[in-house]
Design an enzyme around this catalytic site. Sequence first.
Site, mmCIF file in Angstrom:
data_model
loop_
_atom_site.group_PDB
_atom_site.id
_atom_site.type_symbol
_atom_site.label_atom_id
_atom_site.label_comp_id
_atom_site.label_asym_id
_atom_site.label_seq_id
_atom_site.Cartn_x
_atom_site.Cartn_y
_atom_site.Cartn_z
ATOM 1 N N GLY A 1 0.786 -1.221 0.000
ATOM 2 C CA GLY A 1 0.000 0.000 0.000
ATOM 3 C C GLY A 1 0.819 1.273 0.000
ATOM 4 N N GLN A 2 2.084 1.173 -0.326
ATOM 5 C CA GLN A 2 2.939 2.358 -0.267
ATOM 6 C C GLN A 2 3.798 2.443 -1.502
ATOM 7 O OE1 GLN A 2 4.973 2.993 3.574
ATOM 8 N NE2 GLN A 2 4.034 1.080 4.156
ATOM 9 N N ARG A 3 3.240 2.077 -2.635
ATOM 10 C CA ARG A 3 4.071 1.959 -3.832
ATOM 11 C C ARG A 3 4.713 3.272 -4.237
ATOM 12 N NH1 ARG A 3 0.892 -1.806 -3.592
ATOM 13 N NH2 ARG A 3 1.557 -3.922 -4.041
#
Length: 168
Positions: A59-61
């Site tokens: 969720g932190q690409r």
Amino acid sequence: KRKQKEMRILMVGLDNSGKTTIVLKLNGEDTSVISPTLGFNIKTLTYQKYTLNIWDVGGQRTIRSYWRNYFEQTDGLVWVVDSSDLRRLDDCKMELDNLLKEERLSGASLLILANKQDLKGALKPDEIAKVLNLENMDKTRHWEIVGCSAYTGEGLLEGFDWLIQDIA
Ligand code: GDP
């Protein structure tokens, strides 16, 4: 091979897998050594002679380019799995596979901690190994999977002892 005091360990896994709790347990509950770094969920701390960087993946690409700064000179990887969260195991596998593709991590020894073994319904380490398809890992990778509980402390020293021995 490096001198022990230069050892760098990266601790990663999905959020909520237990990374912070494991480190607190290793540190004898002393929370003061943990300080958030750079404001994006990477924490740096010193454990015995080792520098530990800890971060949540998934969720932190958009910040992935920053993570790479942390890969340099990483000797050991600790991948933490919530063994009771069956719903997110596919996610967990995908993120681990992605991480292991990083060229700068290719020489790092890999410890997989199958955490939360104290919970009823938690998958055992060999079951986690199957889901993560560890048997088909790149043959050059040194890896080990150990069941643990950050609550009871079970398995933590066994795991870290393996990792540190493998690196040293
Ligand atoms: P992080 O996001 O990976 O740093 O995960 P945390 O360390 O914050 O833990 C997430 C949640 O799982 C917290 O509520 C912890 O208390 C819980 N937790 C962590 N380790 C264990 C464990 O070994 N057993 C159980 N039952 N709960 C755990």
